[in-house]
Design a protein around this motif. Structure first.
Motif, mmCIF file in Angstrom:
data_model
loop_
_atom_site.group_PDB
_atom_site.id
_atom_site.type_symbol
_atom_site.label_atom_id
_atom_site.label_comp_id
_atom_site.label_asym_id
_atom_site.label_seq_id
_atom_site.Cartn_x
_atom_site.Cartn_y
_atom_site.Cartn_z
ATOM 1 N N SER A 195 34.062 36.483 41.980
ATOM 2 C CA SER A 195 35.215 37.373 41.989
ATOM 3 C C SER A 195 34.902 38.711 41.332
ATOM 4 O O SER A 195 34.204 38.777 40.313
ATOM 5 C CB SER A 195 36.389 36.711 41.267
ATOM 6 N N ARG A 196 35.455 39.769 41.891
ATOM 7 C CA ARG A 196 35.348 41.095 41.279
ATOM 8 C C ARG A 196 36.458 41.318 40.254
ATOM 9 O O ARG A 196 36.362 42.198 39.397
ATOM 10 C CB ARG A 196 35.429 42.193 42.351
ATOM 11 N N ASP A 197 37.524 40.544 40.352
ATOM 12 C CA ASP A 197 38.688 40.717 39.492
ATOM 13 C C ASP A 197 38.893 39.469 38.643
ATOM 14 O O ASP A 197 38.499 38.366 39.042
ATOM 15 C CB ASP A 197 39.932 40.982 40.345
ATOM 16 N N PRO A 198 39.529 39.611 37.473
ATOM 17 C CA PRO A 198 39.650 38.485 36.545
ATOM 18 C C PRO A 198 40.290 37.237 37.167
ATOM 19 O O PRO A 198 41.331 37.324 37.823
ATOM 20 C CB PRO A 198 40.525 39.052 35.431
ATOM 21 N N ARG A 201 42.741 34.384 32.664
ATOM 22 C CA ARG A 201 43.747 35.197 31.994
ATOM 23 C C ARG A 201 43.836 34.820 30.521
ATOM 24 O O ARG A 201 43.919 33.647 30.175
ATOM 25 C CB ARG A 201 45.121 34.986 32.643
ATOM 26 N N SER A 216 29.576 37.174 36.668
ATOM 27 C CA SER A 216 29.334 38.593 36.930
ATOM 28 C C SER A 216 28.118 39.120 36.183
ATOM 29 O O SER A 216 27.962 38.881 34.994
ATOM 30 C CB SER A 216 30.563 39.410 36.505
ATOM 31 N N THR A 220 30.900 46.464 37.598
ATOM 32 C CA THR A 220 32.099 46.607 38.432
ATOM 33 C C THR A 220 32.799 45.276 38.704
ATOM 34 O O THR A 220 33.774 45.248 39.453
ATOM 35 C CB THR A 220 31.722 47.260 39.774
ATOM 36 N N LYS A 221 32.306 44.187 38.121
ATOM 37 C CA LYS A 221 32.897 42.867 38.356
ATOM 38 C C LYS A 221 33.255 42.217 37.024
ATOM 39 O O LYS A 221 32.494 42.317 36.066
ATOM 40 C CB LYS A 221 31.928 41.969 39.129
ATOM 41 N N GLU A 223 35.254 38.514 35.405
ATOM 42 C CA GLU A 223 35.968 37.254 35.591
ATOM 43 C C GLU A 223 37.058 37.047 34.534
ATOM 44 O O GLU A 223 37.919 36.193 34.708
ATOM 45 C CB GLU A 223 34.998 36.079 35.510
ATOM 46 N N ASP A 225 39.955 38.878 31.721
ATOM 47 C CA ASP A 225 40.684 40.101 31.403
ATOM 48 C C ASP A 225 40.530 40.457 29.928
ATOM 49 O O ASP A 225 39.953 39.696 29.129
ATOM 50 C CB ASP A 225 42.154 39.994 31.826
ATOM 51 N N ASP A 249 32.534 42.006 32.421
ATOM 52 C CA ASP A 249 33.620 41.323 31.719
ATOM 53 C C ASP A 249 34.055 42.077 30.465
ATOM 54 O O ASP A 249 35.190 41.934 30.013
ATOM 55 C CB ASP A 249 33.186 39.905 31.331
ATOM 56 N N ALA A 252 36.818 46.371 30.370
ATOM 57 C CA ALA A 252 38.224 46.630 30.066
ATOM 58 C C ALA A 252 38.501 46.463 28.578
ATOM 59 O O ALA A 252 39.211 47.276 27.968
ATOM 60 C CB ALA A 252 39.122 45.695 30.879
#
Length: 317
Positions: A195-198, A201, A216, A220-221, A223, A225, A249, A252
């Motif tokens: 996955s590129r997005d988390p 959570r 990742s 740019t990727k 897993e 947040d 990871d 952010a």
């Protein structure tokens, strides 16, 4: 010494998770004691293919070399090339897909054994691919696992994955219908996705959990947040130098000021007691795995030794 070539099938004949855990644990200790050198992954590409190279040397293991692999839309091809640490002579070329899967799983196993809270026995896994398989195999070796919950988007695939891992580990492995079902109530949580997005959570993370983030290795990727790192008391990586160019990871969390590079510890230093690890059963601990060349060469060298003993492979030079 002649150069030995090993196929994936020949590697599979001698490769076990116990071997991988021992080899990767030794590689980490060599890094911590400055008896090994790891060079972060280098990449270059054409319009249609990318080459990835991971060089490393371990002087007290008597070996140096690199893993190289190419990725295209059709998939990936992996090889590990080894050289004698004294003479510089090439000693082996090994097909490296299985070695990569097992060394990545073993790195998480080594980290889990050190960082999971005492008595940890439940495991959650987000992901149902080949890397997820070796993650579960390794963690079930590292702790006395009693139950594993797995989540993947495809219901049939996650059911098949759970059944396969139950046979391989002898542990109860159950598929769950939502991602948080593989996180809430688990002692150890694994993310092994593309996955590129988390997919993990922070709102699901509970006190005392240990988290292995392995999917990742691109900025740019991600897993996990930023909230995951807000809750984390201990954040470790296999290589801080490599993390600065690959750990998506962390991006952010760093941008939001939740995490600072000074907070990040190398797991090798934690293993030998040079850096602190878990200090409380309620600590949330994180291991961010990127995959190191030193892990590849350490495990490949052990595989080659066993293959030579068993007369496997063929001489190519």
């Amino acid at each position: 010494m002649p150069v030995l070539f090993l196929t994936e099938a020949e590697v599979a004949t001698v490769l076990t998770m116990d071997l991988a855990l021992d080899a990767v644990g030794a590689a980490f200790r060599k890094l911590a004691l400055d008896e090994a050198v790891n060079v972060p992954r280098q990449r270059c590409q054409t319009d249609l293919a990318m080459l990835h190279v991971l060089p490393a040397a371990a002087k007290t293991l008597g070996v140096l070399g690199f893993k190289a692999y190419t990725t295209t839309k059709a998939g990936a091809k992996f090889h590990v090339t080894l050289y004698d640490g004294r003479t510089g002579a090439m000693t082996a070329i090994v097909e490296g897909d299985l070695i990569g899967q097992f060394r990545t799983g073993a790195a998480s196993g080594v980290a889990t054994k050190k960082l999971a809270r005492p008595g940890a026995s439940t495991v959650g896994c987000l992901g149902t691919g080949k890397q997820a398989r070796t993650q579960v195999l390794a963690v079930c070796k590292a702790i006395p696992a009693a139950r594993v919950a797995v989540y993947g988007r495809d219901p049939a695939r996650r059911a098949e994955f759970a059944a396969t891992l139950a046979r391989e580990t002898g542990v109860e492995v159950v598929p769950v219908e939502a991602a948080d079902g593989a996180v809430r109530g688990m002692d150890v949580v694994i993310t092994a996705t593309a996955s590129r997005d988390p997919v993990l959570r922070g709102e699901w993370v509970e006190p005392g959990q240990h988290l292995n983030l392995i999917g990742s290795n691109f900025l740019t990727k991600a897993e996990a947040d930023a909230e995951v790192f807000r809750k984390a008391a201990v954040v470790t990586v296999d290589s801080k130098e490599q993390a600065k160019i690959e750990a998506g990871d962390f991006v952010a969390a760093l941008n939001e000021g939740v995490l600072r590079w000074s907070d990040v510890r190398e797991v090798a230093a934690v293993l030998i007691g040079r850096s602190p690890g878990r200090t409380s059963p309620d600590d949330v601990t994180v291991f961010k795995s990127l995959g190191l060349g030193v892990e590849d060469i350490a495990l490949a060298a052990r595989v080659v030794d066993l293959a030579r003993q068993q007369g496997l492979g063929r001489e190519v030079l």
